[in-house]
Write an enzyme that holds these catalytic residues in place. Structure first.
Site, PDB file in Angstrom:
ATOM      1  N   GLY A   9       0.837  -1.199   0.000  1.00 48.12           N
ATOM      2  CA  GLY A   9       0.000   0.000   0.000  1.00 48.12           C
ATOM      3  C   GLY A   9       0.866   1.240   0.000  1.00 48.12           C
ATOM      4  CB  ALA A  10       2.500   3.139  -2.575  1.00 46.64           C
ATOM      5  N   GLY A  11       0.027   4.373  -0.063  1.00 47.18           N
ATOM      6  CA  GLY A  11      -0.815   5.542   0.224  1.00 47.18           C
ATOM      7  C   GLY A  11      -0.047   6.487   1.132  1.00 47.18           C
ATOM      8  N   GLY A  14       2.041   4.516   4.164  1.00 44.29           N
ATOM      9  CA  GLY A  14       2.970   3.577   3.525  1.00 44.29           C
ATOM     10  C   GLY A  14       4.086   4.338   2.830  1.00 44.29           C
ATOM     11  CG  ASN A 105      -6.950   4.710  13.757  1.00 44.21           C
ATOM     12  OD1 ASN A 105      -6.518   4.458  14.893  1.00 44.21           O
ATOM     13  ND2 ASN A 105      -7.696   5.756  13.498  1.00 44.21           N
ATOM     14  CB  ALA A 131       1.353  11.199   5.823  1.00 32.04           C
ATOM     15  NE  ARG A 133      -3.194   8.372  -1.235  1.00 37.62           N
ATOM     16  CZ  ARG A 133      -4.016   7.486  -1.759  1.00 37.62           C
ATOM     17  NH1 ARG A 133      -3.741   6.925  -2.908  1.00 37.62           N
ATOM     18  NH2 ARG A 133      -5.135   7.157  -1.135  1.00 37.62           N
ATOM     19  CE  LYS A 184      -4.729   7.751  16.677  1.00 38.59           C
ATOM     20  NZ  LYS A 184      -4.939   7.197  15.349  1.00 38.59           N
ATOM     21  CD  GLU A 264      -9.211   3.188   8.603  1.00 38.20           C
ATOM     22  OE1 GLU A 264      -8.415   2.324   8.215  1.00 38.20           O
ATOM     23  OE2 GLU A 264      -8.863   4.160   9.304  1.00 38.20           O
TER      24      GLU A 264
HETATM   25  P1  NAD Z   1      -4.360   5.516   2.187  1.00 34.42           P
HETATM   26  O1  NAD Z   1      -5.723   5.304   1.639  1.00 34.42           O
HETATM   27  O2  NAD Z   1      -3.658   6.811   1.910  1.00 34.42           O
HETATM   28  O3  NAD Z   1      -3.402   4.348   1.709  1.00 34.42           O
HETATM   29  C1  NAD Z   1      -3.781   3.020   1.614  1.00 34.42           C
HETATM   30  C2  NAD Z   1      -3.153   2.455   0.346  1.00 34.42           C
HETATM   31  O4  NAD Z   1      -3.349   1.046   0.313  1.00 34.42           O
HETATM   32  C3  NAD Z   1      -3.765   3.031  -0.942  1.00 34.42           C
HETATM   33  O5  NAD Z   1      -2.725   3.519  -1.768  1.00 34.42           O
HETATM   34  C4  NAD Z   1      -4.435   1.817  -1.576  1.00 34.42           C
HETATM   35  O6  NAD Z   1      -4.437   1.862  -2.995  1.00 34.42           O
HETATM   36  C5  NAD Z   1      -3.554   0.707  -1.048  1.00 34.42           C
HETATM   37  N1  NAD Z   1      -4.143  -0.633  -1.171  1.00 34.42           N
HETATM   38  C6  NAD Z   1      -5.374  -1.050  -0.804  1.00 34.42           C
HETATM   39  N2  NAD Z   1      -5.544  -2.350  -1.136  1.00 34.42           N
HETATM   40  C7  NAD Z   1      -4.385  -2.743  -1.726  1.00 34.42           C
HETATM   41  C8  NAD Z   1      -3.954  -3.972  -2.302  1.00 34.42           C
HETATM   42  N3  NAD Z   1      -4.750  -5.033  -2.364  1.00 34.42           N
HETATM   43  N4  NAD Z   1      -2.702  -4.041  -2.807  1.00 34.42           N
HETATM   44  C9  NAD Z   1      -1.882  -2.958  -2.789  1.00 34.42           C
HETATM   45  N5  NAD Z   1      -2.249  -1.751  -2.248  1.00 34.42           N
HETATM   46  C10 NAD Z   1      -3.490  -1.652  -1.734  1.00 34.42           C
HETATM   47  O7  NAD Z   1      -4.459   5.266   3.763  1.00 34.42           O
HETATM   48  P2  NAD Z   1      -3.569   5.888   4.928  1.00 34.42           P
HETATM   49  O8  NAD Z   1      -4.065   7.248   5.260  1.00 34.42           O
HETATM   50  O9  NAD Z   1      -2.131   5.697   4.624  1.00 34.42           O
HETATM   51  O10 NAD Z   1      -4.022   4.935   6.132  1.00 34.42           O
HETATM   52  C11 NAD Z   1      -3.551   3.629   6.335  1.00 34.42           C
HETATM   53  C12 NAD Z   1      -3.905   3.239   7.760  1.00 34.42           C
HETATM   54  O11 NAD Z   1      -3.150   4.075   8.649  1.00 34.42           O
HETATM   55  C13 NAD Z   1      -5.382   3.484   8.119  1.00 34.42           C
HETATM   56  O12 NAD Z   1      -5.850   2.493   8.972  1.00 34.42           O
HETATM   57  C14 NAD Z   1      -5.356   4.829   8.820  1.00 34.42           C
HETATM   58  O13 NAD Z   1      -6.431   5.005   9.741  1.00 34.42           O
HETATM   59  C15 NAD Z   1      -4.028   4.741   9.550  1.00 34.42           C
HETATM   60  N6  NAD Z   1      -3.456   6.061   9.880  1.00 34.42           N
HETATM   61  C16 NAD Z   1      -3.285   6.998   8.898  1.00 34.42           C
HETATM   62  C17 NAD Z   1      -2.732   8.227   9.231  1.00 34.42           C
HETATM   63  C18 NAD Z   1      -2.495   9.293   8.188  1.00 34.42           C
HETATM   64  O14 NAD Z   1      -2.093  10.404   8.549  1.00 34.42           O
HETATM   65  N7  NAD Z   1      -2.708   9.055   6.915  1.00 34.42           N
HETATM   66  C19 NAD Z   1      -2.357   8.490  10.560  1.00 34.42           C
HETATM   67  C20 NAD Z   1      -2.537   7.498  11.535  1.00 34.42           C
HETATM   68  C21 NAD Z   1      -3.094   6.279  11.179  1.00 34.42           C
HETATM   69  O1  KPL Z   2      -7.143  10.924  15.595  1.00 35.11           O
HETATM   70  C1  KPL Z   2      -7.980  11.788  15.372  1.00 35.11           C
HETATM   71  C2  KPL Z   2      -8.680  11.719  14.061  1.00 35.11           C
HETATM   72  O2  KPL Z   2      -9.118  12.747  13.537  1.00 35.11           O
HETATM   73  O3  KPL Z   2      -8.771  10.601  13.544  1.00 35.11           O
HETATM   74  C3  KPL Z   2      -8.290  12.822  16.430  1.00 35.11           C
HETATM   75  C4  KPL Z   2      -7.642  14.139  16.088  1.00 35.11           C
HETATM   76  C5  KPL Z   2      -7.737  12.361  17.756  1.00 35.11           C
HETATM   77  C6  KPL Z   2      -9.752  12.991  16.613  1.00 35.11           C
HETATM   78  O4  KPL Z   2     -10.349  11.814  17.048  1.00 35.11           O
END
Ligand code: NAD
Ligand code: KPL
Length: 305
Positions: A9-11, A14, A105, A131, A133, A184, A264
């Site tokens: 997953g290059a989101g 990742g 999460n 982070a 995109r 969390k 989610e």
């Molecule tokens: P995102 O949607 O940006 O990235 C997920 C990636 O996974 C996408 O690029 C998607 O195409 C890829 N993907 C899905 N199925 C796939 C498959 N079968 N093969 C290959 N790639 C696949 O998500 P994110 O924001 O990076 O979040 C990922 C997890 O991290 C979530 O559970 C999120 O709640 C948690 N999280 C994110 C942040 C944040 O700031 N983005 C912070 C804390 C926690």
């Molecule tokens: O983690 C969060 C979110 O937006 O997902 C905070 C800022 C704690 C709010 O629940």
């Protein structure tokens, strides 16, 4: 010998992990959905990390799940609802002692993945880094935070934590990763759904103080019932602190809904309600909140599972 970091997953998260590891000279390989995505990625020339307005591109090799070679270390960086479906095609490539680091999460998706890979070690992570995109293959490092890592089944630390140190990925190993994840989850349940339903920033919840406080009482009761009393301690006070500290922000769930993305919910409020039911614990306000959120998502054409 150090293993390659396979990143599924290059989101947002990742890419953030992949770029920092690659920058530190670690062997990294991205696993993308299909050949089309690999071709698009290669045409872009790599992953770009934008940090303090500085952009750096890292030409990290990419492949699909059917690529060659065993996988010893896999960072699962998909959304919670995609994690087990994304891991499944990699099963034939997982080495006997493979380690999976699960960045999702909420709770529930970790068990779905672990059930698929009974011989592998599953390490759970709880991240407060931020982070997003900006475009395909471009990620902005938006908020410094921290990564808690732990394995509820085995307390011993993995051998690669020093690689995270080298890569500047802030982290700490904890035997209490479930407590961190539950805490969390409870914070997210008390804040995120209400920001969606009231269509407001986090700070807007100061006008719904009673509603938030009532939910915190029920969430704390749930945490105690499922063996997480530490996660219940001072929950309401922390929720109020987070609401004040992030008053100008939109919650992640609010942002998902506004951008028409699947939430989610199943692994956050849905998980809390399922566990409450399993413990025979009646939490009427939490259940009503879940029903209202499901209705709201359906009315906006979004999945509610
Ligand atoms: P995102 O949607 O940006 O990235 C997920 C990636 O996974 C996408 O690029 C998607 O195409 C890829 N993907 C899905 N199925 C796939 C498959 N079968 N093969 C290959 N790639 C696949 O998500 P994110 O924001 O990076 O979040 C990922 C997890 O991290 C979530 O559970 C999120 O709640 C948690 N999280 C994110 C942040 C944040 O700031 N983005 C912070 C804390 C926690
Ligand atoms: O983690 C969060 C979110 O937006 O997902 C905070 C800022 C704690 C709010 O629940």
């Amino acid at each position: 010998m150090s293993s390659t970091w396979h990143i599924l997953g290059a989101g947002s998260l990742g890419s953030l992990w992949a770029c920092r590891l690659a920058r530190a000279g670690k062997a990294v390989r991205l696993i993308l959905r299909d050949d089309e995505r690999v071709a698009a990625y290669e045409a872009a020339g790599g992953l770009t990390l934008i940090e303090q307005d500085q952009a750096h591109t890292h030409a990290i090799p990419a492949q699909t799940a059917t690529g060659a070679g065993p996988i010893h270390r896999l960072l699962v960086a998909c959304k919670a609802y995609d994690a087990h479906k994304a891991v499944a095609p990699l099963l034939p490539r997982l080495a006997p002692n493979a380690e999976l680091i699960l960045l999702q999460n909420g709770l529930g998706s970790q068990d779905e993945v672990a059930a698929l890979v009974p011989h592998a070690r599953c390490i759970f992570a709880s991240s407060t880094e931020g982070a997003f995109r900006q475009a395909d293959w471009q990620v902005v490092f938006a908020g410094h935070g921290f990564n808690w890592l732990g394995d509820p089944a085995r307390p011993s630390t993995p051998g690669w934590l020093d690689e995270l140190e080298d890569a500047g990925i802030p982290h700490q190993w904890t035997p209490d990763i479930l407590t961190r994840l539950w805490r969390k989850l409870a914070l997210n349940c008390a804040i995120n759904p209400l920001t969606v339903l009231h269509e407001c920033r986090n700070g807007g919840l100061s006008e719904h103080h009673c509603e938030v406080a009532t939910l915190c009482v029920e969430l704390a009761e749930l945490l105690r019932r499922c063996g997480q009393p530490q996660a219940a301690d001072g929950l309401a006070e922390e929720v109020e602190r987070v609401i004040q500290a992030t008053a100008a922000n939109y919650s992640s769930m609010y942002q998902d809904v506004r951008q028409g993305r699947r939430t989610e919910i199943h692994y956050l409020l849905g998980h809390a309600c399922r566990i409450a039911a399993r413990h025979g614990c009646e939490l009427p306000h939490l259940e009503r909140l879940h029903r209202r959120l499901v209705e709201y998502l359906n009315a906006h054409g979004l999945p509610s599972d």
